[in-house]
Structure formats: structure tokens, C-alpha cells
Design an enzyme around this catalytic site. Structure first.
Site, short mmCIF file in Angstrom:
data_model
loop_
_atom_site.label_atom_id
_atom_site.label_comp_id
_atom_site.label_asym_id
_atom_site.label_seq_id
_atom_site.Cartn_x
_atom_site.Cartn_y
_atom_site.Cartn_z
N CYS A 42 11.56 17.76 -2.71
CA CYS A 42 10.95 16.74 -3.16
C CYS A 42 10.73 15.59 -1.67
CB CYS A 42 11.90 15.93 -4.76
SG CYS A 42 11.26 14.21 -4.90
N GLU A 161 4.59 16.31 -6.83
CA GLU A 161 4.87 17.77 -5.99
C GLU A 161 3.14 18.45 -5.97
OE1 GLU A 161 6.19 20.24 -4.36
OE2 GLU A 161 7.70 19.24 -5.31
#
Length: 300
Positions: A42, A161
Site C-alpha cells: 500500500c 490502489e
């Protein structure tokens, strides 16, 4: 800017934006952190809460030795952050390590994103350690001790994302066609406007010159539910009911290292957004505006 207290699921805060744009946008290719562009999983998140709301949501107090509320971003101005990337200094929740665990209060500290182990020769090691896989924490030298003694929570309003799309054939410089990998960026944020907390680890490092550095990493797990359609990994989001246990070094962290529950993930909005988020220099609310996701008609 007010914020609701975190619900029992531990999901948390973002600012709803009026008037979403419906214009389609072509995603940009994934590049490296060093290039100032999109990072790995992430590798980007947001935090739009004011310090007072942040302290209230996490029942934490400022550490005056670290500059208090004014020092949450390492001396940079305190403001809403829409494109936080590795190597940036950000607010992190931990218990005061200077007192016995039974008496320790939660504090919010400025920490550099990218964990630098205490034994590292220089801080550049942290550039590669902005994530840590939950499944291998206990076997990695860089994370074992921090897992046992130095766990933390990283407050976030949402995170980004990139979904890999089918390859597209495009003309190359030699006249031949080549395959271009396209990625559609998404913004994941609690639909109820609450604040979420990523599980993390922190470390203390001192340079050969004696300069101290406190740094952290975000733990990731297997993706859950609809998140799997975007990426196979996601941040380990902890519900508020588990915050105390995660921060307590006397509690075994093993049972807390499982992927988030289906119920928690169902409370996230998965919002397709435009490609400007790919460059860390872009840091404004427009990054969060919804766009029409890339589809077959755009790729042809």
C-alpha cells in the site's frame, strides 16, 4: 472539521466531496517511489482530519517533546493530506514507550513512512520497507522485534490502489506494436465518513552522526471481498475494538494478523478516480473526484 467517533468496526474518516466528475480518464503506468509517481501496495493514502479530531478519535494525547499538534508532520504545515507517499513524516498512534505498559497512554507521534531497523547503516533502507506482509513478520529480522514491542496504528481517511487492466496494443517507436499495461486508480474510503486505522510497526534508529529517526511501516494482508477485484493485497485495517490489544506489547499479536473481516471491507467505498494521483506532487481534494472507470470501449 468535525469527525465522528470511530464505530466498533474501526472504520474511519474521509471528507465527502460534492459534485463528482463523470469524465473518463486514462490511467498512468506504475512507476517507482523514487520517480515521484505511483508506489506499490500500500503506497498512497490520505489523512484529512484536524489534530483535535485526530486526538479525539483515537483517545490520544500529543507528545509535547515531539512538537505537539504542530509537529505531526515533522515541522511541515498541518493541513489535509490527499497524497501521502513513502518517506513522508505523518501522524502515528502508539503507546508511550517510556512508562510501564499498564500505565501508558496513547500518543500521536510524527514518524517517517518507511521503517528503518535499528541496525541499518543508513536511512535509505526505509525506502523499501514502507509495507510489511502480515504472514512473514515473525520471520523477518527487520520486523520481529518491532512486532513484539513496537506496534502502532496509522490513522487514514482512505487509501489508493491501482487495478491492472487488460493489456492494450499501442504503436512503438519502430513501427511495431507493443503491449501497454494500464492501471485504473481507485480510492478506498469508509462510506460512513469514519476514520480507519492501519496496523503498523515502528522503530527507533540513530544515524552514525547521532541524529535520531522514528519510522514506521504499514502491514498488509490478503485482500478481502470486492477488494480482490482491484488488488490481491490490502492494508491490515483494524477495528476499534482491537486497537488496545494491538498497541499493548504484552498481548500476543498473532490472532490480530488475519485479514480484515468481510463486514469491515463491505463498509468501504471503492471509488474509481483519475490518473493525477499517480504523481506525488498532486495533493488536492480533486484527486478524490469520481470518474467513469476505464472500460473496453476506452481501451479499443
Amino acid at each position: 472539521m468535525g469527525v465522528r467517533s470511530p464505530p466498533s468496526t474501526g472504520r474511519s474518516g474521509r471528507n465527502p466531496l460534492p459534485g463528482f466528475s463523470r469524465a473518463a480518464a486514462r490511467p498512468e503506468p506504475a512507476l517507482s517511489v523514487a520517480d515521484g509517481t505511483m508506489a506499490g501496495m500500500c503506497g498512497r493514502y490520505t489523512l484529512t482530519m484536524e489534530p483535535e479530531s485526530l486526538y479525539g478519535a483515537f483517545d490520544a494525547e500529543p507528545d509535547l517533546e515531539a512538537g505537539g499538534a504542530a509537529g505531526l508532520y515533522g515541522g511541515d504545515p498541518v493541513r489535509s493530506r490527499y497524497n501521502i507517499a513513502p518517506t513522508v513524516t505523518v501522524p502515528v498512534v502508539r503507546v508511550d514507550p517510556r512508562v510501564p505498559p499498564a500505565d501508558a497512554r496513547r500518543q500521536i507521534e510524527p514518524m517517517r513512512w518507511g521503517l528503518v531497523p535499528s541496525w541499518a547503516k543508513d536511512r535509505s533502507v526505509g525506502n523499501r520497507m514502507f509495507n510489511a506482509r502480515a504472514e512473514s513478520l515473525s520471520t523477518k529480522a527487520a520486523f520481529r522485534t518491532a512486532l513484539a514491542r513496537r506496534r502502532c496504528l496509522i490513522p487514514a481517511s482512505g487509501y489508493y490502489e491501482w487495478k491492472k487492466l487488460p493489456q492494450e496494443s499501442v504503436p512503438g517507436s519502430s513501427g511495431r506494436t507493443r503491449k501497454s499495461v494500464l492501471k485504473q486508480p481507485y480510492y478506498m474510503t469508509p462510506a460512513d465518513g469514519s476514520v480507519m486505522a492501519f496496523a503498523g510497526l515502528w522503530e527507533y534508529w540513530r544515524s552514525p552522526d547521532g541524529d535520531p529517526l522514528v519510522s514506521m511501516t504499514i502491514i498488509t494482508s490478503d485482500a478481502v471481498g470486492p477488494m480482490r477485484d482491484i488488488h490481491d493485497r490490502m492494508p491490515l485495517i483494524l477495528p476499534a475494538s482491537e486497537w488496545d490489544a494491538w498497541l499493548d506489547p504484552q498481548v500476543d499479536p498473532g490472532p490480530l494478523l488475519t485479514p480484515p473481516s468481510e463486514e469491515l471491507v463491505a463498509g468501504l467505498e471503492l471509488r474509481p478516480i483519475g490518473p493525477r494521483v499517480g504523481a506525488v506532487a498532486n495533493d488536492d481534494p480533486e484527486l478524490l473526484q469520481r470518474v467513469e472507470p476505464i472500460g473496453p470501449a476506452v481501451l479499443l
